[in-house]
Design a protein around this motif. Structure first.
Motif, PDB file in Angstrom:
ATOM      1  N   ALA A   1      22.050  -3.887 -23.030  1.00 35.91           N
ATOM      2  CA  ALA A   1      23.202  -4.518 -22.439  1.00 35.91           C
ATOM      3  C   ALA A   1      22.976  -5.024 -20.952  1.00 35.91           C
ATOM      4  N   SER A   2      22.045  -5.717 -20.731  1.00 32.86           N
ATOM      5  CA  SER A   2      21.735  -6.284 -19.413  1.00 32.86           C
ATOM      6  C   SER A   2      21.770  -5.118 -18.221  1.00 32.86           C
ATOM      7  N   MET A   3      21.536  -3.909 -18.486  1.00 28.78           N
ATOM      8  CA  MET A   3      21.434  -3.006 -17.574  1.00 28.78           C
ATOM      9  C   MET A   3      19.639  -2.562 -17.411  1.00 28.78           C
ATOM     10  N   LEU A   4      19.263  -2.871 -16.087  1.00 31.02           N
ATOM     11  CA  LEU A   4      18.096  -2.409 -15.948  1.00 31.02           C
ATOM     12  C   LEU A   4      17.698  -1.762 -14.570  1.00 31.02           C
ATOM     13  N   THR A   5      17.128  -0.512 -14.435  1.00 33.09           N
ATOM     14  CA  THR A   5      16.686   0.235 -13.213  1.00 33.09           C
ATOM     15  C   THR A   5      15.116  -0.215 -12.992  1.00 33.09           C
ATOM     16  N   LEU A   6      15.021  -0.348 -11.748  1.00 28.43           N
ATOM     17  CA  LEU A   6      13.721  -0.627 -11.368  1.00 28.43           C
ATOM     18  C   LEU A   6      12.497   0.540 -11.917  1.00 28.43           C
ATOM     19  N   SER A   7      13.104   1.585 -12.267  1.00 32.54           N
ATOM     20  CA  SER A   7      12.310   2.797 -12.674  1.00 32.54           C
ATOM     21  C   SER A   7      11.929   2.297 -14.238  1.00 32.54           C
ATOM     22  N   ASP A   8      12.894   1.896 -15.072  1.00 30.75           N
ATOM     23  CA  ASP A   8      12.610   1.417 -16.330  1.00 30.75           C
ATOM     24  C   ASP A   8      11.894   0.320 -16.495  1.00 30.75           C
ATOM     25  N   ALA A   9      11.732  -0.460 -15.548  1.00 29.74           N
ATOM     26  CA  ALA A   9      11.018  -1.786 -15.515  1.00 29.74           C
ATOM     27  C   ALA A   9       9.673  -1.447 -15.337  1.00 29.74           C
ATOM     28  N   LEU A  10       9.352  -0.377 -14.388  1.00 32.75           N
ATOM     29  CA  LEU A  10       7.888  -0.179 -14.129  1.00 32.75           C
ATOM     30  C   LEU A  10       7.346   0.671 -15.443  1.00 32.75           C
ATOM     31  N   LYS A  11       8.198   1.305 -16.037  1.00 35.40           N
ATOM     32  CA  LYS A  11       7.873   2.146 -17.202  1.00 35.40           C
ATOM     33  C   LYS A  11       7.527   1.335 -18.276  1.00 35.40           C
ATOM     34  N   VAL A  12       8.219   0.315 -18.632  1.00 37.60           N
ATOM     35  CA  VAL A  12       8.382  -0.464 -19.746  1.00 37.60           C
ATOM     36  C   VAL A  12       6.947  -1.440 -19.321  1.00 37.60           C
ATOM     37  N   GLY A  13       6.893  -1.961 -18.109  1.00 37.62           N
ATOM     38  CA  GLY A  13       5.691  -2.735 -17.925  1.00 37.62           C
ATOM     39  C   GLY A  13       4.199  -2.185 -17.934  1.00 37.62           C
ATOM     40  N   VAL A  14       4.356  -1.051 -17.213  1.00 41.77           N
ATOM     41  CA  VAL A  14       3.087  -0.119 -17.168  1.00 41.77           C
ATOM     42  C   VAL A  14       2.666   0.139 -18.544  1.00 41.77           C
ATOM     43  N   ALA A  15       3.544   0.666 -19.240  1.00 43.41           N
ATOM     44  CA  ALA A  15       3.407   1.071 -20.826  1.00 43.41           C
ATOM     45  C   ALA A  15       2.773   0.143 -21.621  1.00 43.41           C
ATOM     46  N   THR A  16       3.201  -1.263 -21.436  1.00 45.23           N
ATOM     47  CA  THR A  16       2.996  -2.175 -22.172  1.00 45.23           C
ATOM     48  C   THR A  16       1.665  -2.666 -21.832  1.00 45.23           C
ATOM     49  N   ALA A  17       1.193  -2.740 -20.325  1.00 43.12           N
ATOM     50  CA  ALA A  17       0.071  -3.083 -20.079  1.00 43.12           C
ATOM     51  C   ALA A  17      -1.161  -2.088 -20.464  1.00 43.12           C
ATOM     52  N   VAL A  18      -0.846  -0.772 -20.457  1.00 43.29           N
ATOM     53  CA  VAL A  18      -1.760   0.209 -20.781  1.00 43.29           C
ATOM     54  C   VAL A  18      -1.893   0.112 -22.463  1.00 43.29           C
ATOM     55  N   ILE A  19      -0.860  -0.029 -23.146  1.00 42.99           N
ATOM     56  CA  ILE A  19      -1.151   0.027 -24.348  1.00 42.99           C
ATOM     57  C   ILE A  19      -1.996  -1.155 -24.927  1.00 42.99           C
ATOM     58  N   SER A  20      -1.594  -2.283 -24.121  1.00 37.99           N
ATOM     59  CA  SER A  20      -2.340  -3.531 -24.619  1.00 37.99           C
ATOM     60  C   SER A  20      -4.059  -3.155 -24.528  1.00 37.99           C
ATOM     61  N   ALA A  21      -4.240  -2.671 -22.982  1.00 40.44           N
ATOM     62  CA  ALA A  21      -5.437  -2.415 -22.608  1.00 40.44           C
ATOM     63  C   ALA A  21      -6.297  -1.565 -23.665  1.00 40.44           C
ATOM     64  N   ILE A  22      -5.593  -0.519 -24.177  1.00 37.71           N
ATOM     65  CA  ILE A  22      -6.280   0.581 -25.190  1.00 37.71           C
ATOM     66  C   ILE A  22      -6.512  -0.161 -26.516  1.00 37.71           C
ATOM     67  N   VAL A  23      -5.636  -1.005 -26.956  1.00 40.53           N
ATOM     68  CA  VAL A  23      -6.009  -1.767 -28.235  1.00 40.53           C
ATOM     69  C   VAL A  23      -6.960  -2.367 -28.114  1.00 40.53           C
TER      70      VAL A  23
END
Length: 171
Positions: free
Chosen positions: A67-89
């Motif tokens: 609902a258009s809410m985003l904290t910097l903490s959540d942005a970092l979690k989403v981005g880093v997790a996406t990057a690491v998961i893609s690298a593992i794959v």
């Protein structure tokens, strides 16, 4: 009835898998065309463009989902997790390629690199052997995978920080 927000890690899983599959497709194309053996790097540069765009897109989708809410903490979690998961794959594919699909791939690539070094008249036999020795140390798929995961995490953090600072909106 309110929906429970999806955790950043679970949200990033699907996007990380997609980004990892994009990397696998690039690597499959390189393998099928012989670019891996020739040492061509330009297809990998496509990934360097896709990676930050995809990380920022993932963060924007997470914001939209919440609902258009985003904290910097959540942005970092989403981005880093996406990057690491893609690298593992991508790393799992690389290990599968080098140990199961084509165990001789690194040997072929080293031989092609050796031939290319012989084309340089300034290179002595000793210099060529030393160069190949260094290349062999860094071409181990397990070491390469660990390096790739680490670099993806670092760059995922950088791009997530940028995206998070631009898009953050707290309640």
């Amino acid at each position: 009835m309110e929906t429970k927000p999806l955790s950043p890690g679970k949200f990033a899983l699907n996007y990380g898998l997609v980004l990892g599959l994009i990397m696998i497709l690039i690597n499959v194309a390189m393998y099928a065309t012989g670019m891996i053996i020739e040492g061509k790097q330009w297809p990998i540069f496509m990934y360097y463009i896709i990676f930050p765009v995809f990380i920022i897109y993932t963060i924007s989708q997470y914001k939209k989902y919440n609902a258009s809410m985003l904290t910097l903490s959540d942005a970092l979690k989403v981005g880093v997790a996406t990057a690491v998961i893609s690298a593992i794959v991508a790393s799992l594919y690389s290990i599968l390629l080098n140990y199961v699909i084509d165990p001789d791939l690194m040997g072929k690539a080293m031989e092609a690199a050796r031939e290319k070094l012989y084309e340089n008249p300034k290179m002595t036999e000793e210099m060529i052997d030393k160069s190949i020795e260094v290349m062999e140390k860094f071409s181990n798929p397990l070491i390469g995978s660990a390096f790739w995961i680490g670099m993806s995490a670092i760059f995922g953090l950088i791009y997530s920080l940028i995206g998070g600072l631009v898009m953050k909106k707290e309640a």
